[in-house]
Design an enzyme around this catalytic site. Structure first.
Site, short mmCIF file in Angstrom:
data_model
loop_
_atom_site.label_atom_id
_atom_site.label_comp_id
_atom_site.label_asym_id
_atom_site.label_seq_id
_atom_site.Cartn_x
_atom_site.Cartn_y
_atom_site.Cartn_z
NE ARG A 74 -4.10 -1.95 2.14
CZ ARG A 74 -5.12 -2.08 1.30
NH1 ARG A 74 -5.31 -1.20 0.34
NH2 ARG A 74 -5.97 -3.09 1.42
N GLY A 110 -6.70 -0.17 -6.99
CA GLY A 110 -8.00 0.40 -6.66
C GLY A 110 -7.94 1.92 -6.58
CG ASP A 135 -13.24 -2.75 -1.35
OD1 ASP A 135 -13.42 -3.87 -0.85
OD2 ASP A 135 -12.32 -1.98 -0.98
NE ARG A 285 -22.48 -18.79 19.25
CZ ARG A 285 -23.15 -18.71 20.40
NH1 ARG A 285 -23.74 -17.57 20.74
NH2 ARG A 285 -23.25 -19.76 21.20
O1 F6P Z 1 -9.78 -2.76 -0.59
C1 F6P Z 1 -9.86 -4.12 -0.42
C2 F6P Z 1 -9.99 -4.47 1.04
O2 F6P Z 1 -10.06 -5.87 1.13
C3 F6P Z 1 -11.15 -3.81 1.76
O3 F6P Z 1 -12.37 -4.46 1.53
C4 F6P Z 1 -10.67 -3.88 3.18
O4 F6P Z 1 -11.25 -2.84 3.93
C5 F6P Z 1 -9.19 -3.70 3.06
O5 F6P Z 1 -8.84 -4.04 1.74
C6 F6P Z 1 -8.37 -4.53 3.99
O6 F6P Z 1 -7.05 -4.12 3.88
P1 F6P Z 1 -5.78 -4.95 4.37
O7 F6P Z 1 -5.60 -6.10 3.44
O8 F6P Z 1 -4.68 -3.96 4.29
O9 F6P Z 1 -6.08 -5.42 5.75
#
Ligand code: F6P
Length: 367
Positions: A74, A110, A135, A285
């Site tokens: 990222r 993305g 997403d 749950r």
């Molecule tokens: O953007 C894709 C995603 O899977 C989102 O749905 C989620 O909020 C995020 O990435 C999770 O990020 P990471 O893999 O950094 O925990």
């Protein structure tokens, strides 16, 4: 003149990335005779000049593979942790791009990647992007690759949770990814027949959810599936956020997207389940689907989409058209200016046909 292309995958991984790399590569190298080099782990690999060869058979056998053979991260070009400090590494990236004599950098990612690619365009690089994310929240494209696969996984999970919820007369609250958009929860909720679907775009009132569950119980169905998007928020939280924003002088309510705090995974979902248990008298749950939704082989639809977008990317590069994202438009593709994509999020319109249709079959949205 032979063109030289660099390619990288950035942001969270997503099924279909390898199919897209293959689509770009086979069309660019095999069809147009260009050269292709991969950079590892997103923008960081480009900054550190860590490359991956892609012309020695590496593109074969990857169509069906999950994840990304290039690795991802990222990292942002303008804000990268280097030696323990956050630094702007744009110059290093620009310099590596030129050292490799690239004609174009292809970035698969993305929303964040679209913004980073635009920054590199503004720094003078030729870039083309592809829209990837489970997403489905990238602006200006009908759909992103990865979404269909994740939708299938989440739907299967909702199906499986149904039989156990039914057997134990329980509420099962299932948290589905999607960041700040509700596409995945909405789609899987509809496809899996969830009784309640909670999405970020429609703040929920827990009383409304509890009332719907109690009504089902009285009607002889003492079990319910609540499909909740990880970014869903209650009406109270929504109002508190709006009030906080409005109190900041000069800020507009529409800025909420950039002002929102990080999503606290699971906490809100667990609290919701506890509230519903108390309010309905039914046992509850929680199931957090998490990264399961991003793993494994891409669906057939995602393999086709990734291949289409990938080959269209090579076509654009061949034409010398840069600074664009290759969007899916119906059965075709369209080159959309990065300026029109970056910084925008495609959320679910509250009157979207999927929402309307779900309401018609009796689904509660907590409103
Ligand atoms: O953007 C894709 C995603 O899977 C989102 O749905 C989620 O909020 C995020 O990435 C999770 O990020 P990471 O893999 O950094 O925990």
């Amino acid at each position: 003149m032979t063109k030289y292309i660099g390619i990288l995958t950035a942001g969270g991984d997503s099924p279909g990335l390898n199919a897209a790399i293959r689509g770009v590569g086979k069309a660019a190298v095999g069809h147009y005779g260009m050269h292709l080099i991969g950079f590892r782990d997103g923008f960081r690999g480009l900054m550190e000049n860590r490359t991956a060869p892609l012309e020695g058979g590496q593109l074969s056998g990857i169509l069906t593979l999950g994840g990304t053979i290039l690795g991802t991260s990222r990292d942002k070009p303008h804000k990268m942790s280097v030696g323990g400090k956050m630094r702007d590494m744009t110059d290093a990236i620009v310099s590596n791009y030129h050292d490799h004599r690239l004609d174009c950098l292809v970035c698969l990612g993305g929303g964040g990647t679209q913004k980073n690619a635009l920054r590199l365009k503004e720094a003078g690089l030729n870039v083309v992007t592809l829209p990837k994310t489970i997403d489905n929240d990238v602006a200006m494209t009908d759909i992103t690759f990865g979404f269909d696969t994740a939708l299938g996984i989440a739907t299967e999970a909702v199906d499986r949770l149904h039989s156990t919820a039914h057997s134990h007369h329980r509420i099962i609250v299932v948290e589905i990814m999607g960041h700040r958009a509700g596409w995945l929860a909405l789609g899987a909720g509809i496809a899996g027949g969830a009784d309640v679907i909670l999405v970020p775009e429609i703040p929920y009132d827990v009383d409304s959810v509890a009332t719907a569950i109690k009504r089902r119980s009285r009607g002889g169905k003492p079990f319910s599936i609540v499909a909740v998007a990880e970014g869903a928020i209650s009406v109270q939280e929504h109002q508190a956020r709006l009030a906080a924003l409005e109190s900041k002088k000069g800020r507009k309510v529409k800025d909420i997207e950039v002002e929102e705090p990080e999503i606290v995974y699971a906490d809100r979902t667990i609290k919701l389940a506890q509230q519903l248990e108390q309010m309905t008298g039914l046992e509850a749950r929680v199931t957090i689907l998490g990264h399961l939704q991003r793993g494994g082989a891409p669906s057939a639809a995602d393999r086709i989409l990734s291949t289409r977008l990938g080959t269209a990317t090579a076509d654009l590069i061949n034409e010398g058209r840069y600074g664009v994202m290759v969007a899916a438009r119906g059965e075709s593709t369209e080159a959309v200016l990065l300026e029109d994509v970056a910084g925008k999020v495609k959320t679910v319109p509250v009157d979207h046909p999927w929402v309307e249709s779900a309401r018609r079959v009796g689904t509660n949205f907590g409103d």
